[in-house]
Design a protein around this motif. Structure first.
Motif, PDB file in Angstrom:
ATOM      1  N   SER A   6       0.716  -1.186   0.316  1.00 49.97           N
ATOM      2  CA  SER A   6       0.192  -0.170  -0.039  1.00 49.97           C
ATOM      3  C   SER A   6       0.801   1.288   0.219  1.00 49.97           C
ATOM      4  CB  SER A   6      -0.925  -0.349   0.779  1.00 49.97           C
ATOM      5  OG  SER A   6      -1.322   1.514   0.674  1.00 49.97           O
ATOM      6  N   SER A   7       2.309   0.857   0.812  1.00 50.47           N
ATOM      7  CA  SER A   7       2.796   2.457   0.632  1.00 50.47           C
ATOM      8  C   SER A   7       3.845   3.265  -0.467  1.00 50.47           C
ATOM      9  CB  SER A   7       3.879   2.421   1.872  1.00 50.47           C
ATOM     10  OG  SER A   7       4.527   3.108   2.711  1.00 50.47           O
ATOM     11  N   SER A   9       2.585   1.471  -3.114  1.00 50.74           N
ATOM     12  CA  SER A   9       1.555   2.071  -4.528  1.00 50.74           C
ATOM     13  C   SER A   9       1.428   3.299  -4.400  1.00 50.74           C
ATOM     14  CB  SER A   9       0.062   0.987  -4.215  1.00 50.74           C
ATOM     15  OG  SER A   9       0.102   0.115  -3.986  1.00 50.74           O
ATOM     16  N   LYS A  10       1.294   4.201  -2.915  1.00 50.28           N
ATOM     17  CA  LYS A  10       1.193   5.607  -2.963  1.00 50.28           C
ATOM     18  C   LYS A  10       2.438   6.216  -2.944  1.00 50.28           C
ATOM     19  CE  LYS A  10      -1.596   5.226   1.621  1.00 50.28           C
ATOM     20  NZ  LYS A  10      -2.102   5.402   2.494  1.00 50.28           N
TER      21      LYS A  10
END
Length: 177
Positions: A6-7, A9-10
């Motif tokens: 998730s990190s 992807s951000k």
């Protein structure tokens, strides 16, 4: 693991967005010094309708005549000088140039004359444009032949007169270093 993805992807989204913004700025806000075709505006030769435009005027810089210019002109052009005295005068003229500019004027005869006439970084002429030893933009010897200049170093210049036969590098040449 899920948090790391998730990190990551951000970060990828932020980088992509930043690249997109910079690309849009580059596309929609071009260099103001350039026209739509990418040419420098100062170099434009046609307007948007294709009409030829004159080049922009060159900035005119006044040329100042050196206080000794007439005396230096006499060293290379005065009537009654021998060819040897005249080439010595050319040497004195070049010496004066080196004293003021830190080195020899660069280039061929016509380039040397251009610098002596004031097209140089100080805009100072060491010869007046009316100097009788200048013909067709070149400094000439007693026989009307252009001198040959060869910079040996920044402080030494070989000057050669073709002599009476008007051919360079023959036995009757006069030389000065």
């Amino acid at each position: 693991m899920a948090g790391a993805n998730s990190s990551r992807s951000k970060v990828v989204i932020v980088v992509v967005a930043l690249v997109a913004v910079l690309g849009a700025i580059w596309i929609f806000f071009p260099d103001p010094a350039k026209d739509a075709g990418g040419k420098n505006r100062g170099d434009a030769t046609a307007d948007s309708k294709g009409t030829q435009l004159p080049p922009p005027p060159a900035p005119s810089v006044p040329i100042e005549l050196h206080g000794a210019a007439n005396e230096l002109s006499d060293l290379v052009a005065k009537a009654g000088l021998t060819p040897e005295e005249r080439i010595q005068g050319v040497g004195q003229l070049l010496y004066t140039y080196r004293q003021g500019f830190g080195g020899n004027p660069p280039g061929l005869n016509e380039d040397v004359v251009t610098a002596l006439l004031g097209v140089n970084e100080k805009h100072t002429a060491l010869l007046p444009k009316t100097c009788a030893a200048i013909r067709d933009g070149q400094l000439v010897d007693d026989w009307g032949t252009p001198y040959w200049f060869h910079a040996i170093s920044s402080k030494q210049m070989e000057v050669r007169s073709a002599g009476p036969d008007r051919e360079l590098f023959t036995p009757d040449d006069l030389t000065l270093e």
